[in-house]
Motif scaffolding. Structure first.
Motif, PDB file in Angstrom:
ATOM      1  N   VAL A  26       4.530   1.003 -15.742  1.00 30.62           N
ATOM      2  CA  VAL A  26       3.938  -0.088 -15.989  1.00 30.62           C
ATOM      3  C   VAL A  26       4.611  -1.129 -15.838  1.00 30.62           C
ATOM      4  O   VAL A  26       4.721  -1.941 -15.799  1.00 30.62           O
ATOM      5  N   PHE A  27       6.193  -1.031 -15.159  1.00 29.77           N
ATOM      6  CA  PHE A  27       6.725  -1.569 -14.301  1.00 29.77           C
ATOM      7  C   PHE A  27       6.318  -1.880 -13.385  1.00 29.77           C
ATOM      8  O   PHE A  27       6.545  -2.937 -12.434  1.00 29.77           O
ATOM      9  N   ASP A  28       6.774  -1.122 -12.316  1.00 33.94           N
ATOM     10  CA  ASP A  28       6.554  -0.881 -11.496  1.00 33.94           C
ATOM     11  C   ASP A  28       5.696  -1.662 -10.746  1.00 33.94           C
ATOM     12  O   ASP A  28       5.923  -2.159  -9.251  1.00 33.94           O
ATOM     13  N   LEU A  29       4.569  -1.249 -11.080  1.00 34.35           N
ATOM     14  CA  LEU A  29       2.691  -1.398 -10.257  1.00 34.35           C
ATOM     15  C   LEU A  29       3.293  -3.338 -10.486  1.00 34.35           C
ATOM     16  O   LEU A  29       2.340  -3.925  -9.270  1.00 34.35           O
ATOM     17  N   LEU A  35       5.587  -5.219 -10.583  1.00 31.16           N
ATOM     18  CA  LEU A  35       6.780  -5.400 -10.404  1.00 31.16           C
ATOM     19  C   LEU A  35       6.930  -5.909  -8.607  1.00 31.16           C
ATOM     20  O   LEU A  35       8.280  -6.090  -7.630  1.00 31.16           O
ATOM     21  N   PHE A  36       6.789  -4.194  -7.965  1.00 29.13           N
ATOM     22  CA  PHE A  36       7.218  -4.236  -6.780  1.00 29.13           C
ATOM     23  C   PHE A  36       5.217  -3.832  -6.091  1.00 29.13           C
ATOM     24  O   PHE A  36       5.401  -4.602  -4.624  1.00 29.13           O
ATOM     25  N   VAL A  37       4.777  -3.132  -6.211  1.00 31.89           N
ATOM     26  CA  VAL A  37       3.400  -2.819  -6.025  1.00 31.89           C
ATOM     27  C   VAL A  37       2.409  -4.386  -5.916  1.00 31.89           C
ATOM     28  O   VAL A  37       2.010  -5.290  -4.481  1.00 31.89           O
ATOM     29  N   LEU A  38       1.821  -5.313  -6.985  1.00 31.88           N
ATOM     30  CA  LEU A  38       0.866  -6.581  -6.878  1.00 31.88           C
ATOM     31  C   LEU A  38       2.481  -7.040  -6.098  1.00 31.88           C
ATOM     32  O   LEU A  38       1.412  -8.054  -4.973  1.00 31.88           O
ATOM     33  N   ALA A  39       3.911  -7.161  -6.548  1.00 34.40           N
ATOM     34  CA  ALA A  39       4.183  -8.446  -6.208  1.00 34.40           C
ATOM     35  C   ALA A  39       4.898  -8.115  -4.608  1.00 34.40           C
ATOM     36  O   ALA A  39       4.561  -9.658  -4.096  1.00 34.40           O
ATOM     37  N   SER A  40       4.375  -7.512  -3.910  1.00 34.36           N
ATOM     38  CA  SER A  40       4.432  -6.433  -2.649  1.00 34.36           C
ATOM     39  C   SER A  40       3.488  -7.694  -1.548  1.00 34.36           C
ATOM     40  O   SER A  40       3.263  -7.576  -0.664  1.00 34.36           O
ATOM     41  N   ALA A  41       2.685  -7.512  -2.747  1.00 35.14           N
ATOM     42  CA  ALA A  41       1.000  -7.668  -1.895  1.00 35.14           C
ATOM     43  C   ALA A  41       0.602  -9.456  -2.380  1.00 35.14           C
ATOM     44  O   ALA A  41       0.354  -9.452  -0.886  1.00 35.14           O
ATOM     45  N   LEU A  42       1.517  -9.622  -3.199  1.00 34.65           N
ATOM     46  CA  LEU A  42       1.148 -10.713  -3.436  1.00 34.65           C
ATOM     47  C   LEU A  42       2.658 -11.761  -2.542  1.00 34.65           C
ATOM     48  O   LEU A  42       1.971 -12.968  -1.572  1.00 34.65           O
ATOM     49  N   ALA A  43       3.355 -11.243  -1.475  1.00 37.82           N
ATOM     50  CA  ALA A  43       4.789 -11.999  -1.010  1.00 37.82           C
ATOM     51  C   ALA A  43       4.100 -11.453   0.511  1.00 37.82           C
ATOM     52  O   ALA A  43       4.229 -12.229   1.805  1.00 37.82           O
ATOM     53  N   ALA A  44       2.850 -10.648   0.369  1.00 37.72           N
ATOM     54  CA  ALA A  44       2.731 -10.619   1.959  1.00 37.72           C
ATOM     55  C   ALA A  44       1.931 -11.659   2.346  1.00 37.72           C
ATOM     56  O   ALA A  44       1.587 -12.810   3.548  1.00 37.72           O
ATOM     57  N   PHE A  45       1.365 -12.992   1.235  1.00 33.92           N
ATOM     58  CA  PHE A  45       0.916 -14.019   1.410  1.00 33.92           C
ATOM     59  C   PHE A  45       1.773 -15.116   1.472  1.00 33.92           C
ATOM     60  O   PHE A  45       0.948 -16.259   0.703  1.00 33.92           O
ATOM     61  N   ALA A  46       2.548 -14.952   1.979  1.00 32.52           N
ATOM     62  CA  ALA A  46       3.923 -16.013   1.573  1.00 32.52           C
ATOM     63  C   ALA A  46       4.403 -16.026   0.033  1.00 32.52           C
ATOM     64  O   ALA A  46       4.375 -17.787  -0.014  1.00 32.52           O
ATOM     65  N   VAL A  47       3.503 -15.950  -1.022  1.00 34.12           N
ATOM     66  CA  VAL A  47       4.565 -16.088  -2.450  1.00 34.12           C
ATOM     67  C   VAL A  47       6.005 -15.767  -2.505  1.00 34.12           C
ATOM     68  O   VAL A  47       6.049 -14.797  -2.886  1.00 34.12           O
ATOM     69  N   PRO A  59       0.220  -1.215  -0.365  1.00 37.39           N
ATOM     70  CA  PRO A  59       0.148  -0.017   0.211  1.00 37.39           C
ATOM     71  C   PRO A  59       1.131   1.105  -0.018  1.00 37.39           C
ATOM     72  O   PRO A  59      -0.109   2.173  -1.002  1.00 37.39           O
ATOM     73  N   ALA A  60       2.058   1.025   0.327  1.00 37.80           N
ATOM     74  CA  ALA A  60       2.895   2.177   0.689  1.00 37.80           C
ATOM     75  C   ALA A  60       3.251   2.854  -1.339  1.00 37.80           C
ATOM     76  O   ALA A  60       3.699   3.785  -0.949  1.00 37.80           O
ATOM     77  N   GLY A  61       3.532   1.759  -2.214  1.00 34.83           N
ATOM     78  CA  GLY A  61       4.274   1.938  -3.337  1.00 34.83           C
ATOM     79  C   GLY A  61       2.716   2.479  -3.866  1.00 34.83           C
ATOM     80  O   GLY A  61       2.923   3.578  -4.634  1.00 34.83           O
ATOM     81  N   ALA A  62       1.786   1.760  -3.458  1.00 31.08           N
ATOM     82  CA  ALA A  62      -0.235   2.483  -4.098  1.00 31.08           C
ATOM     83  C   ALA A  62       0.211   3.795  -3.876  1.00 31.08           C
ATOM     84  O   ALA A  62      -0.437   4.126  -4.838  1.00 31.08           O
TER      85      ALA A  62
END
Length: 305
Positions: free
Chosen positions: A43-46, A48-60, A13-16
């Motif tokens: 195009v790249f950051d959303l 690779l950073f925001v979405l990937a961080s959100a998925l990492a929060a679910f231990a992906v 959410p900080a990135g968003a």
């Protein structure tokens, strides 16, 4: 793993929020991206950073790797861009902080812990110094002081100050900051030299992990704090930052103190406890790590002697 997931849960959410700020505020866009086209970066950051961080929060784990590698690449690329153009300085600082946090978060997600033992691997492993005459240990110790002080208290701070100036990140200091830094540097350096001499002559070793003292040292400044050389080094770093009027150098010294306290010190103290046993544990109980406790600990330290 829980803390790593929590970190990525905050980073997403900080990135968003930052991207929302870029979209609505020219000030945020210019100070963090400079003249870069925000649409191309987004195009790249959303993902690779925001979405990937959100998925990492679910231990992906793959997402944690993706977010971390991307953040490191962006930090390096943005730093290069900023040095060349003198733009996006605050964006560089934000990405460096995010890269450091992502590396720690990745370690917690993948390993469940921060592998601080890697710090003392290979040539940095704890080993007692070879037997020499006290003058030999003293000469080695002063050689190390010249090398380490020259690097960590001169070369690195000067590079940081140049970076700060180049990117326009400076914050005005008071008119007496230089004098205050000099007044702080002198006693801190004296403490460092006193500690080094005590370590060499009584401990029969040097400050380096690869040539540690072979005798438990509870004399000299070690009667008052357990780590006087660390106290001296951190204070010296803050003093140099004041002398250079650089808040980033002051921050560098303070961050170094946190890293030393939570990453290096536990390993060093475990090694000392393993080598010296109960005498070290008594000393550890009697003398604080950072703050002197002079009136109350003298008898206990004398018992360790």
């Amino acid at each position: 793993m829980r803390w790593g997931r929590a970190y990525f849960a905050l980073q997403a959410p900080a990135g968003a929020a930052w991207w929302i700020g870029v979209a609505v505020s020219p000030f945020i866009r210019e100070t963090t991206l400079g003249s870069l086209d925000p649409l191309i970066v987004a195009v790249f950051d959303l993902p690779l950073f925001v979405l990937a961080s959100a998925l990492a929060a679910f231990a992906v784990r793959a997402a944690a790797w993706t977010a971390t590698v991307w953040t490191l690449l962006v930090a390096v690329a943005l730093a290069g861009y900023a040095i060349v153009t003198t733009e996006a300085g605050w964006g560089v600082l934000v990405m460096i902080a995010a890269a450091g946090g992502s590396v720690i978060g990745l370690a917690l997600v993948v390993l469940g812990r921060i592998p601080t033992e890697w710090i003392i691997a290979g040539p940095f492993a704890f080993r007692p110094a070879a037997v020499h005459r006290p003058t030999g240990h003293l000469a080695s110790t002063f050689g190390q002081l010249v090398l380490f002080w020259g690097f960590f208290l001169a070369a690195v701070p000067l590079l940081i100050e140049m970076f700060e100036d180049r990117l326009g990140l400076g914050i005005p200091f008071g008119p007496y900051a230089t004098w205050a830094g000099a007044a702080l540097l002198l006693p801190a350096s004296a403490l460092g030299i006193w500690s080094a001499i005590t370590m060499a002559l009584i401990g029969q070793g040097t400050p380096l992990p690869a040539a540690m003292a072979s005798q438990l040292v509870v004399a000299g400044p070690y009667r008052f704090v357990r780590n006087p050389m660390a106290v001296a080094g951190i204070t010296q770093g803050v003093a140099v930052g004041l002398m250079l009027s650089s808040w980033l150098v002051v921050g560098y010294a303070l961050i170094g103190s946190v890293l030393w306290n939570y990453a290096v010190r536990p390993l060093e103290e475990a090694d000392l406890a393993a080598r010296f046993g109960e005498p070290y544990r008594r000393y550890q109980r009697a003398v604080r790590c950072w703050i002197p406790r002079i009136p109350e600990h003298r008898r206990e330290v004398a018992a360790v002697d």
